[in-house]
Design an enzyme around this catalytic site. Structure first.
Site, PDB file in Angstrom:
ATOM      1  N   ARG A 156      34.198  61.685  32.171  1.00 32.05           N
ATOM      2  CA  ARG A 156      34.897  61.552  30.750  1.00 32.05           C
ATOM      3  C   ARG A 156      34.069  60.481  29.971  1.00 32.05           C
ATOM      4  O   ARG A 156      34.138  59.994  28.776  1.00 32.05           O
ATOM      5  CB  ARG A 156      36.277  59.740  30.863  1.00 32.05           C
ATOM      6  CG  ARG A 156      36.249  58.793  31.846  1.00 32.05           C
ATOM      7  CD  ARG A 156      37.656  57.395  31.983  1.00 32.05           C
ATOM      8  NE  ARG A 156      36.756  57.172  33.076  1.00 32.05           N
ATOM      9  CZ  ARG A 156      36.484  56.546  34.172  1.00 32.05           C
ATOM     10  NH1 ARG A 156      37.141  57.465  34.859  1.00 32.05           N
ATOM     11  NH2 ARG A 156      36.035  55.834  35.233  1.00 32.05           N
TER      12      ARG A 156
ATOM     13  N   CYS B 286      25.517  42.553  47.702  1.00 29.06           N
ATOM     14  CA  CYS B 286      24.686  41.617  46.800  1.00 29.06           C
ATOM     15  C   CYS B 286      24.539  40.361  47.461  1.00 29.06           C
ATOM     16  O   CYS B 286      23.184  39.386  47.460  1.00 29.06           O
ATOM     17  CB  CYS B 286      25.369  41.236  45.232  1.00 29.06           C
ATOM     18  SG  CYS B 286      27.329  41.320  45.362  1.00 29.06           S
TER      19      CYS B 286
ATOM     20  N   HIS C 133      25.470  34.918  42.425  1.00 27.52           N
ATOM     21  CA  HIS C 133      26.363  34.288  43.546  1.00 27.52           C
ATOM     22  C   HIS C 133      25.587  33.176  43.902  1.00 27.52           C
ATOM     23  O   HIS C 133      24.980  32.902  43.802  1.00 27.52           O
ATOM     24  CB  HIS C 133      26.149  35.385  44.474  1.00 27.52           C
ATOM     25  CG  HIS C 133      27.518  36.483  44.028  1.00 27.52           C
ATOM     26  ND1 HIS C 133      28.395  36.868  42.858  1.00 27.52           N
ATOM     27  CD2 HIS C 133      27.007  38.154  45.152  1.00 27.52           C
ATOM     28  CE1 HIS C 133      29.478  38.155  43.243  1.00 27.52           C
ATOM     29  NE2 HIS C 133      28.286  38.581  44.525  1.00 27.52           N
TER      30      HIS C 133
ATOM     31  N   SER D 129      30.815  38.913  37.887  1.00 22.88           N
ATOM     32  CA  SER D 129      30.477  40.267  37.333  1.00 22.88           C
ATOM     33  C   SER D 129      30.032  41.595  38.704  1.00 22.88           C
ATOM     34  O   SER D 129      30.209  42.681  38.523  1.00 22.88           O
ATOM     35  CB  SER D 129      28.617  39.662  36.941  1.00 22.88           C
ATOM     36  OG  SER D 129      28.115  39.460  38.124  1.00 22.88           O
ATOM     37  N   GLY D 130      30.674  40.877  40.190  1.00 26.17           N
ATOM     38  CA  GLY D 130      30.028  41.543  40.993  1.00 26.17           C
ATOM     39  C   GLY D 130      31.001  42.840  40.790  1.00 26.17           C
ATOM     40  O   GLY D 130      30.993  43.408  42.222  1.00 26.17           O
TER      41      GLY D 130
END
Length: 357
Positions: free
Chosen positions: A45, A134, A247, A164-165
């Site tokens: 896509r 992360c 984080h 955002s993770g």
């Protein structure tokens, strides 16, 4: 990169339209990685759209097995299912895959590497290398310093993880919920089971039978593998908080030998990429807002854990940008190490039909 100029490589970024994929392309350019050709790959896509790369627009191609013909290094950040499907096919074409998903991290024989902790593990790769979670990424460099100086007995870590993770949709959801709160409207959760704005959710990934979430168990098992301490006692509680980037981790470490906070700070500061920010009297300690956009791992609030006898306990606070160092930069650093040490496999130019099934 240092040393002699390596030959330009053909590099693919899989999941190039995502938050981490975009950061990978940014970091490749920033660090001057020797790229002759770049292939930005994504789902069907997204194919046909364009993304900026080194001052120009590059068309996104569909990530198919054939897209890896002639690719030297591929950085994957497209989810575990995609990695399980395409990484072996890319490796079969002679490509060296550095995968950011959890698909390969705990597979025997697959190196799981943090650039400044266990780079020599890269030598054993057979086409696929795993990039750690992360949260694990920012935790293990300080732990390595303590392991080497005083030994490790037990680690307890509580994470405070940015949205955002989860990806771009989670970033948008937090912003939307904050705006809804200001407007006096109820926040509507879609990405998470509960509103994330002004909240803290002790649920990241799925719950396992042992009561931990999958995210928490990643920290436990990946830390052991990276540090070469298979029996290290580790416990983790992972919490999603309403922070956009970076984080944070509260870490309690029990060492084998006594160690002072001053000595620990010296050890941390000596680790490449680790920055000590620790002056509580002046309100100086690692902050998520200051770590955002940086490749450093920030350590502070280093103090003796008074619940551990004989001076063998430390408490500390670790913060790092989860998208940059926590994912993209480490992947690029691993690619740099492969080039510098001559551990990049020769990319196959054979047509797909000539490859083994």
């Amino acid at each position: 990169m240092s040393g002699h100029s390596p030959r330009p490589l053909t590099v693919a970024v899989v999941g190039a339209t995502g938050v981490v994929g975009r950061m990978m392309t940014t970091v490749l350019v920033e660090r001057g990685f020797p790229i002759g050709e770049v292939r930005l790959l994504a789902s069907a896509r997204s194919a046909g759209t364009t993304l900026p790369f080194a001052g120009r627009q590059v068309e996104v191609q569909e990530a198919t097995p054939e897209a890896f013909d002639g690719v030297d290094i591929a950085l994957f950040s497209a989810g575990g299912a995609t990695s399980r499907d395409l990484a072996p096919q890319a490796a079969a074409r002679g490509c060296t895959v550095i995968d950011n998903s959890s698909a390969w991290r705990m597979e025997p024989g697959i190196p799981l590497v943090v650039s400044q902790v266990n780079p020599d593990d890269l030598r054993a790769h057979e086409g696929i290398i795993a990039n750690p979670n992360c949260s694990t990424m920012q935790l293990v460099p300080p732990l390595m310093a303590l392991r080497d100086a005083a030994g490790l007995e037990r680690v307890v870590v509580d994470t405070y993880q940015a949205v955002s993770g989860t990806g771009g949709k989670a970033i948008a959801e937090l912003e939307t919920q904050v705006r809804a709160h200001v407007a006096g409207m109820p926040p509507e959760p879609h990405v998470y089971p509960h509103p994330i704005a002004f909240n803290a959710l002790p649920e990241i990934d799925v719950f396992l039978e042992n009561g931990y979430t999958k995210e928490e168990w990643k920290v436990v098992t990946e830390s052991r593998k990276i540090l070469h301490l298979p029996d290290l006692r580790v416990s983790c509680t992972a919490v999603r908080v309403p922070v956009f980037m970076s984080h944070s981790e509260a870490v309690h470490v029990e060492t084998r030998e006594p160690i002072t906070p001053d000595r620990a700070r010296e050890l941390f500061a000596a680790v490449p990429g680790v920055v000590v920010r620790d002056d509580p009297a002046a309100h100086v300690y690692p902050l998520a807002t200051e770590a955002a956009g940086s490749d450093a791992i920030y350590v502070g609030r280093v103090r003796t854990d008074l619940s551990v006898p004989d001076g063998r306990g430390l408490a500390l606070w670790i913060v790092s940008d989860n998208i940059r160092k926590g994912a993209a930069t480490n992947a690029v650093e691993l690619a740099e190490l492969l080039v510098e040490r001559g551990w990049v496999r020769a990319a196959s130019r054979r047509p797909a039909e000539a490859l083994p099934a």
